[in-house]
Design a protein around this motif. Structure first.
Motif, mmCIF file in Angstrom:
data_model
loop_
_atom_site.group_PDB
_atom_site.id
_atom_site.type_symbol
_atom_site.label_atom_id
_atom_site.label_comp_id
_atom_site.label_asym_id
_atom_site.label_seq_id
_atom_site.Cartn_x
_atom_site.Cartn_y
_atom_site.Cartn_z
ATOM 1 N N ILE A 1 22.748 -6.257 -9.313
ATOM 2 C CA ILE A 1 23.555 -5.069 -9.002
ATOM 3 C C ILE A 1 22.718 -3.801 -9.150
ATOM 4 O O ILE A 1 22.824 -2.859 -8.348
ATOM 5 C CB ILE A 1 24.801 -5.026 -9.912
ATOM 6 N N LYS A 2 21.858 -3.754 -10.185
ATOM 7 C CA LYS A 2 20.984 -2.594 -10.375
ATOM 8 C C LYS A 2 20.052 -2.406 -9.179
ATOM 9 O O LYS A 2 19.796 -1.291 -8.729
ATOM 10 C CB LYS A 2 20.162 -2.763 -11.654
ATOM 11 N N ILE A 3 19.537 -3.536 -8.661
ATOM 12 C CA ILE A 3 18.640 -3.463 -7.500
ATOM 13 C C ILE A 3 19.376 -2.892 -6.293
ATOM 14 O O ILE A 3 18.854 -2.035 -5.562
ATOM 15 C CB ILE A 3 18.073 -4.862 -7.182
ATOM 16 N N ILE A 4 20.614 -3.356 -6.084
ATOM 17 C CA ILE A 4 21.397 -2.875 -4.943
ATOM 18 C C ILE A 4 21.691 -1.381 -5.090
ATOM 19 O O ILE A 4 21.583 -0.607 -4.133
ATOM 20 C CB ILE A 4 22.704 -3.680 -4.814
ATOM 21 N N ARG A 5 22.089 -0.963 -6.312
ATOM 22 C CA ARG A 5 22.387 0.452 -6.539
ATOM 23 C C ARG A 5 21.145 1.318 -6.314
ATOM 24 O O ARG A 5 21.219 2.412 -5.767
ATOM 25 C CB ARG A 5 22.898 0.646 -7.967
ATOM 26 N N HIS A 6 20.000 0.793 -6.770
ATOM 27 C CA HIS A 6 18.759 1.554 -6.622
ATOM 28 C C HIS A 6 18.400 1.751 -5.149
ATOM 29 O O HIS A 6 17.899 2.809 -4.736
ATOM 30 C CB HIS A 6 17.623 0.826 -7.354
ATOM 31 N N ASP A 7 18.682 0.719 -4.342
ATOM 32 C CA ASP A 7 18.291 0.754 -2.930
ATOM 33 C C ASP A 7 19.465 1.044 -2.000
ATOM 34 O O ASP A 7 19.398 0.753 -0.801
ATOM 35 C CB ASP A 7 17.650 -0.580 -2.534
ATOM 36 N N ILE A 8 20.582 1.579 -2.550
ATOM 37 C CA ILE A 8 21.790 1.729 -1.747
ATOM 38 C C ILE A 8 21.574 2.647 -0.542
ATOM 39 O O ILE A 8 22.057 2.369 0.567
ATOM 40 C CB ILE A 8 22.965 2.244 -2.622
ATOM 41 N N LYS A 9 20.831 3.750 -0.744
ATOM 42 C CA LYS A 9 20.581 4.668 0.367
ATOM 43 C C LYS A 9 19.771 3.994 1.467
ATOM 44 O O LYS A 9 20.035 4.180 2.666
ATOM 45 C CB LYS A 9 19.853 5.911 -0.139
ATOM 46 N N LEU A 10 18.779 3.190 1.049
ATOM 47 C CA LEU A 10 17.960 2.476 2.023
ATOM 48 C C LEU A 10 18.807 1.486 2.815
ATOM 49 O O LEU A 10 18.671 1.369 4.041
ATOM 50 C CB LEU A 10 16.817 1.758 1.307
ATOM 51 N N HIS A 11 19.712 0.768 2.115
ATOM 52 C CA HIS A 11 20.567 -0.213 2.795
ATOM 53 C C HIS A 11 21.499 0.479 3.796
ATOM 54 O O HIS A 11 21.684 -0.003 4.925
ATOM 55 C CB HIS A 11 21.399 -0.985 1.765
ATOM 56 N N ILE A 12 22.080 1.612 3.381
ATOM 57 C CA ILE A 12 23.001 2.332 4.276
ATOM 58 C C ILE A 12 22.250 2.846 5.506
ATOM 59 O O ILE A 12 22.740 2.756 6.644
ATOM 60 C CB ILE A 12 23.675 3.499 3.520
ATOM 61 N N SER A 13 21.065 3.372 5.261
ATOM 62 C CA SER A 13 20.258 3.892 6.378
ATOM 63 C C SER A 13 19.900 2.779 7.350
ATOM 64 O O SER A 13 19.967 2.952 8.584
ATOM 65 C CB SER A 13 18.992 4.549 5.830
ATOM 66 N N THR A 14 19.528 1.617 6.812
ATOM 67 C CA THR A 14 19.168 0.474 7.665
ATOM 68 C C THR A 14 20.367 0.013 8.480
ATOM 69 O O THR A 14 20.258 -0.247 9.690
ATOM 70 C CB THR A 14 18.633 -0.685 6.802
ATOM 71 N N LEU A 15 21.529 -0.104 7.821
ATOM 72 C CA LEU A 15 22.741 -0.539 8.519
ATOM 73 C C LEU A 15 23.136 0.463 9.605
ATOM 74 O O LEU A 15 23.552 0.080 10.711
ATOM 75 C CB LEU A 15 23.889 -0.707 7.514
ATOM 76 N N GLN A 16 23.022 1.751 9.284
ATOM 77 C CA GLN A 16 23.375 2.782 10.260
ATOM 78 C C GLN A 16 22.494 2.663 11.506
ATOM 79 O O GLN A 16 22.975 2.753 12.645
ATOM 80 C CB GLN A 16 23.220 4.169 9.637
ATOM 81 N N GLY A 17 21.195 2.442 11.294
ATOM 82 C CA GLY A 17 20.279 2.305 12.419
ATOM 83 C C GLY A 17 20.595 1.085 13.260
ATOM 84 O O GLY A 17 20.550 1.142 14.501
ATOM 85 N N LEU A 18 20.919 -0.045 12.621
ATOM 86 C CA LEU A 18 21.241 -1.273 13.355
ATOM 87 C C LEU A 18 22.509 -1.100 14.184
ATOM 88 O O LEU A 18 22.589 -1.548 15.338
ATOM 89 C CB LEU A 18 21.404 -2.443 12.372
#
Length: 433
Positions: A240-257
């Motif tokens: 969960i800590k890893i996901i929270r740390h990278d949450i902005k990166l995940h959202i940005s990636t999903l938005q681009g896809l």
């Protein structure tokens, strides 16, 4: 003071220890001051011995024993009803054994073999003390068998055989006694009593070691389950800590896809994040720490053997069952099912349902098995070579269930084995067992 008085005092040491063992059957020794208990039994020995030597009146001895028995029960926390019941039962057993022994020896007419002392009276005194301890030994052993503790036949034979050897030796000494060798007779009888006392003491130590071994095994199993649960929680939190740390990166990636119309790729990406957040080894998620711990530990062990456990779990976060009893009940049932299923050529699933409703906990376990079941005294016995450490554990389960007025039902038809367990959530959680 004659020979009989000396033997009476010596045998009463043994009798006092027998009384202690009887009290241990009726009363729990939790939160008891050992020094105070020792002083109480020494005081009993001195008081009853003094009354016998000074007055030597049977009726007075009887009343003194009853009163002193009752005073000793004040050491233990219990109701007045239990105190009276214990005193009556203990004294009834002791006086019955003594009376029967006196009658039997009077019929044998052993005095004709002796030169100067009353062999019948002295032997009946010694035998009654040893037989009284044998009675308490049998009762204690039966109580331990019900809790799953089994004593080896060799140990049992040694404990029973030595007193009978003592009786024979005492009889031979007395038949050869006269006024010139009373001191030697006194020393010999003293040594024999000490031998018996220490043998029975060592037997008690042996029993205690059996009990401690069982408790250590249970706590080890519980600790392993907690460590497994802690590992699961820790790894889940790290994910969960890893996901929270990278949450902005995940959202940005999903938005681009999504903007590029790669919806299938976006769904796969979301699925990967979901698997990362939910740790795969956390099978039980009821938030009931004790139950989740033992379930996750056992299910993990089963999966290593290629066995899948289909789990239905509907329980609150807390209930009043002791954690050690939950470990015993659920742990033993799963151990039995996993052991039976692991012997199958083709591994099959184990079905486990745990449901809490209307203040009652229901447990159902269904598994396949191969081979014949061994039934003894309406109990299923293990087929494992190491019977001491690999019992089916149903006796331990039944002991834990008894604390909650619970019940267990076994049903085995064809190649399917089903266990149904029911136990009531207690309102009062003050356990003494």
């Amino acid at each position: 003071m004659d020979v009989y008085d000396i033997v009476y005092l010596l045998s009463n040491i043994f009798g006092t220890y027998t009384l202690y063992k009887f009290m241990s059957i009726f009363f729990e020794r939790n939160e008891l001051n050992p020094k105070l208990e020792l002083i109480a039994y020494i005081s009993y020995f001195l008081a009853i011995g003094s009354i016998h030597i000074i007055f030597s009146v049977p009726v007075l001895n009887m009343l003194s024993n009853l009163i002193l028995f009752f005073l000793i029960t004040a050491l233990y926390s219990c109701s007045l009803k239990l105190r009276v019941t214990a005193v009556v039962y203990i004294y009834a057993i002791l006086i019955s054994v003594e009376t029967i022994t006196i009658i039997l020896f009077s019929l044998l007419d052993l005095n004709k073999h002796a030169y100067s002392i009353d062999v019948e009276l002295i032997l009946s005194l010694i035998v009654s003390k040893i037989l009284s301890y044998t009675v308490v030994l049998v009762i204690s052993n039966f109580k331990m068998l019900k809790t799953g503790i089994e004593i080896s036949p060799l140990h049992w034979f040694a404990v029973v055989g030595i007193p009978f050897g003592t009786l024979f030796s005492t009889f031979m000494l007395m038949t050869e006694s006269n006024n010139d060798n009373l001191i030697q007779l006194f020393i010999s009888i003293t040594i024999l009593f000490l031998i018996n006392f220490f043998v029975f003491y060592l037997y008690d130590v042996l029993i205690q070691s059996y009990q401690e071994k069982m408790e250590r095994n249970l706590f080890k199993q519980q600790n392993n389950a907690y460590m497994k649960q802690l590992k699961i929680i820790t790894e889940s939190q790290e994910n969960i800590k890893i996901i929270r740390h990278d949450i902005k990166l995940h959202i940005s990636t999903l938005q681009g896809l999504i903007e590029k119309g790669n919806n299938d790729v976006a769904l796969d990406y979301i699925q990967n994040i979901y698997h990362l957040a939910s740790f795969t080894n956390e099978y039980a998620k009821s938030n009931n720490t004790e139950l989740d711990s033992i379930l996750n530990y056992k299910i993990y062990e089963a999966q290593k053997l290629g066995i899948e456990i289909k789990l239905h779990l509907n329980v609150p976060e807390q209930f009043n069952f002791r954690s050690i009893d939950i470990v015993i009940i659920v742990g033993n049932l799963l151990d039995n099912a996993i052991e039976a299923t692991s012997k199958l050529q083709e591994k099959e699933n184990i079905e486990l349902s745990i449901d809490f409703s209307r203040n009652v906990l229901y447990i159902r376990m269904i598994n396949s098995y191969s081979g014949d079941l061994i039934i003894e005294d309406h109990k299923i016995k293990t087929t494992h070579a190491d019977k001491e450490n690999h019992g089916l554990g149903l006796q331990s389960v039944q002991k834990s269930l008894a604390k909650y007025n619970g019940s267990i039902n076994l049903d085995y038809t064809g190649e399917r084995f089903c266990v149904d367990v029911l136990l009531y959530n207690p309102v009062n959680v003050n356990f003494t067992q």
